[in-house]
Design a protein around this motif. Sequence first.
Motif, PDB file in Angstrom:
ATOM      1  N   LEU A 141     -11.912 -42.233 -13.645  1.00 55.21           N
ATOM      2  CA  LEU A 141     -11.559 -40.820 -13.646  1.00 55.21           C
ATOM      3  C   LEU A 141     -10.470 -40.506 -12.633  1.00 55.21           C
ATOM      4  CD1 LEU A 141     -15.085 -39.184 -14.039  1.00 55.21           C
ATOM      5  CD2 LEU A 141     -13.281 -39.381 -15.766  1.00 55.21           C
ATOM      6  N   ALA A 142     -10.313 -41.332 -11.609  1.00 54.23           N
ATOM      7  CA  ALA A 142      -9.306 -41.060 -10.587  1.00 54.23           C
ATOM      8  C   ALA A 142      -7.907 -41.444 -11.054  1.00 54.23           C
ATOM      9  CB  ALA A 142      -9.664 -41.804  -9.303  1.00 54.23           C
ATOM     10  N   ASP A 143      -7.782 -42.622 -11.688  1.00 53.80           N
ATOM     11  CA  ASP A 143      -6.441 -43.081 -12.072  1.00 53.80           C
ATOM     12  C   ASP A 143      -6.233 -43.189 -13.577  1.00 53.80           C
ATOM     13  OD1 ASP A 143      -7.925 -45.318 -12.754  1.00 53.80           O
ATOM     14  OD2 ASP A 143      -7.078 -46.609 -11.208  1.00 53.80           O
ATOM     15  N   GLY A 144      -7.290 -43.014 -14.369  1.00 54.99           N
ATOM     16  CA  GLY A 144      -7.167 -43.046 -15.820  1.00 54.99           C
ATOM     17  C   GLY A 144      -7.101 -44.433 -16.429  1.00 54.99           C
ATOM     18  N   GLU A 148      -4.986 -46.619 -21.048  1.00 53.36           N
ATOM     19  CA  GLU A 148      -4.901 -45.696 -19.911  1.00 53.36           C
ATOM     20  C   GLU A 148      -4.868 -44.271 -20.437  1.00 53.36           C
ATOM     21  OE1 GLU A 148      -2.068 -44.909 -15.959  1.00 53.36           O
ATOM     22  OE2 GLU A 148      -1.712 -46.643 -17.272  1.00 53.36           O
ATOM     23  N   LYS A 182     -16.334 -42.959 -13.292  1.00 55.75           N
ATOM     24  CA  LYS A 182     -15.801 -43.391 -14.587  1.00 55.75           C
ATOM     25  C   LYS A 182     -16.466 -42.585 -15.694  1.00 55.75           C
ATOM     26  CE  LYS A 182     -19.289 -46.925 -15.537  1.00 55.75           C
ATOM     27  NZ  LYS A 182     -19.567 -48.304 -15.950  1.00 55.75           N
ATOM     28  N   THR A 213      -4.271 -38.338 -16.247  1.00 52.91           N
ATOM     29  CA  THR A 213      -5.102 -37.520 -15.354  1.00 52.91           C
ATOM     30  C   THR A 213      -4.257 -36.386 -14.782  1.00 52.91           C
ATOM     31  OG1 THR A 213      -4.595 -38.900 -13.417  1.00 52.91           O
ATOM     32  CG2 THR A 213      -6.518 -39.514 -14.748  1.00 52.91           C
ATOM     33  N   THR A 267      -8.785 -35.016 -17.108  1.00 50.28           N
ATOM     34  CA  THR A 267      -8.068 -36.008 -17.913  1.00 50.28           C
ATOM     35  C   THR A 267      -7.772 -35.418 -19.291  1.00 50.28           C
ATOM     36  OG1 THR A 267      -9.979 -37.007 -19.040  1.00 50.28           O
ATOM     37  CG2 THR A 267      -9.508 -37.795 -16.816  1.00 50.28           C
ATOM     38  N   GLN A 268      -7.055 -36.163 -20.090  1.00 53.21           N
ATOM     39  CA  GLN A 268      -6.965 -35.834 -21.514  1.00 53.21           C
ATOM     40  C   GLN A 268      -8.333 -36.043 -22.142  1.00 53.21           C
ATOM     41  OE1 GLN A 268      -4.136 -39.117 -22.067  1.00 53.21           O
ATOM     42  NE2 GLN A 268      -5.450 -39.919 -23.710  1.00 53.21           N
ATOM     43  N   PHE A 305     -12.589 -34.075 -11.520  1.00 51.63           N
ATOM     44  CA  PHE A 305     -11.521 -34.841 -12.147  1.00 51.63           C
ATOM     45  C   PHE A 305     -11.127 -34.158 -13.453  1.00 51.63           C
ATOM     46  CE2 PHE A 305     -14.110 -37.776  -9.696  1.00 51.63           C
ATOM     47  CZ  PHE A 305     -13.152 -38.429  -8.921  1.00 51.63           C
TER      48      PHE A 305
END
Length: 625
Positions: free
Chosen positions: A543-546, A554, A531, A557, A506-507, A504
Motif C-alpha cells: 500500500l505504501a509503494d504500490g 504495480e 498490503k 498510489t 491507490t487506484q 493509504f
Amino acid sequence: PPSAVPVVAADDDDDQDPAKQICSCNDVSLGSLVSACAELGSTATYGDLKKMTKAGTGCGGCEPDVKKILAAELEKMGAEVTNHLCEHFAYSRPELVALMRTDDGLKTFESVLAKHGSGGDGCEICKPAVASILASLQNDVVLADGRAALQDTNDRSLANMQRGGSYSVVPRVPGGEILPEQLVGMGDVAKKYGLYAKITGAQRIDLFGAAKHDLPAIWEELGTVGLESGHAYGKALRTVKSCVGSSWCRYGVQNSVDFAITVENRYKGLRAPHKLKSAVSGCIRECAEAQCKDFGMIATEAGYDLYVCGNGGANPRHGALLASSIDEETVLKYIDRFLMYYVLTADRLERTARWFEKLGPNDDVRLKALQDVVINDSLGLNDEFERRMQHVVDTYHDEWAVVVADPDLRATFEKQFANTDEKQSADDMIEFVDVRGQRRPVDWPADGSPQTNWQKPSADVFARSEKSWISFGPAAEFPVSLGTPVLYGESQLAIFHTVAGEWFATQNMCPHKQAFVLAQGVVGLAGDAPKVACPLHKKQFGLADGKQLDGDLEIITFPIRIDDAGEVQLHLPPRDEVDAVLGTSKLRVTCSSMPQPTNVDPVNVNYDNTADPSLNATQVTEFAR
C-alpha cells in the motif's frame, strides 16, 4: 488431531511421471515443479514457486497439489516444513482451534492475535481463517461488530465475486425442492436486474451479474417468496442433493426428498474449513451421487447407509461407509459428530477427503479410526461435538435477511462510493455480450494479451501535474482495516485505513485483469509493510509503494492526509488528467480480443466443421442408434 499425523501415501502410489500435468491453466508439469524447487533451494516458498513456474496463478485449483509437491521436495532437502497458518501464527489451524475452543475469552480476532499471534494486523490468510473458526464456534453474524474486515472476498459480500467484479445470487433450494412461485420470483428478479440464470449440478439456480449495490434489493425481493441465502459464497454447507425417492419413484425405498430437506435445514449455515456437499439417494441406484459427497446417505429397506469423506473434483475419492442401515435419528447423530470432529481438527481449506487420508496409512485403518471416534466415542468428545452442533442449529440465521433488515449493514452494500451517490454499473467496467438470449461478461484475454497486466505509463505518471488536496469525506466514515472505494471524475480510487492508524490511497483497478476490485481485498501486513490482496486472484500489492509483492505488476498510489476538520484528503491532479490514465471507460475490458464463436450446426456436423447437406436430423438420429 489428524493434522498431527504425518502425511502418508495413499493405497496406490502417486503418479510420479515428470510429465504429469499439475497446473492445467499454465501447462506446468510435475517435473517442472520439482526442478524449480531444486533451483530455489531449501528456503523456497509457495510464492517463490508460483512466480517461477506460474503454477497456481490461474484458477488456483492446483494450489493444494503444488503445495504438497513443494513440501515433499523441501523435506527431501532437509528443510524444516511446518503447517503454521501464516507468518502471524506459529500454529496450524487445528492447534489454533484447540486453543480457542478451550478459552471463552477469545471471541475476537484481535484477542486471538494478541494472545497467540505475533500482533500487528494479520493478513489475507489468518484473518479469514480465524473468522471461520469464530463462526464455527459462536455462529454470530459474520458482518457485525467489526468482523467484516476479517472476511474473505465472498463472505464480505455474502456473494461470489465473478469476472469483472459483479456477483452471483444463489438462493437455497433444500433437497432440490422448489415452489412454482419461487421459480417465478427468481425469474422476475433475473429479468429486472438483467441477470444470467443457470441451473447447477447442485440442484439450484444461480443468478449471475449482479452489482454489489443491488444485492440487498435483490435479496429483499427473493425473501418475499421464502428464499434465503444458499451460502454459495462461504466455506460452509452448500447443498444436500436428492433424487425423488419413494415419494415418486417406483424403485425408491425411503423418502429421500424429505430426509434431504431435513438434513439441509439442520446443517445450513455451518462454517467449516472448506465447503461441504451432501446428498441423499432413495435406493442403491444412487441417482443423487451420495458416495462422492462429503457426507451422503443411500436408502436401504432398513434405513440408510451413511458414507463420508467422498469427493469429486480434480482428485476424486469414493466415500467410506461409516455405518449401515441406520435410522434417520442415528444418521443425524453420527453426522453431528463427524462434521464437528472435522470442523475442529481439519487444516485450513482442507476438504473432508484429504482430511480422511491423514487418519492412517490405508482406507481400512482410516475408517476404523473414524468409526472409533464417531460411533464408539474413543476420544470422549461426542458430547461436546453434539453440544456444539446443536448450538449452530439453534443460532441459525439467514445472513441476507439480517442485512436486509439492518439499515447500517444494508448501507455498506448500497453505497458504491463513499464520497458520492453516483454509481458505475457492471457494464461500465466490463463489456457484456448476448449469448443464447442472456447476458454475460466477455472472456478475459489470456495473460500477456492486451487488457491484461496493465502498466502505468511511466514511473511517476503525474510528476508534472499541478495537484491539489481534494476532500472525500469524514475520516469516521472510512472503516478500519478495510478498503473503501471513492470516485474522482470517472476514476475509481481506493482508500485504506489500517489498525495502526495509517492511511493509504491507490487506484481501485487491479492491473492483472483490469478489474475494479482492490478495495474489496483483505488488508494486512507482509512483515511490517501494509498490503492488500486482490480479491480475484490474491495478487498482493504494497500500500505504501504500490509494488506487487508476489510479481512484477504495480499500482498507482496517491498522497493522503486527514485535515484539521477530520476530512480525508488526497493530493490529486485535475480530474481529466487522472481520467486519462485511470478512467473506468478507458480501462473497461471489451470483446476486441475475444475469439468469435463459430456457427456450427448441432445436427449436421462433420470433422472439417462444415455442415453436411446430405444428412438430416432423422438420419443422424438413426446413425447414433
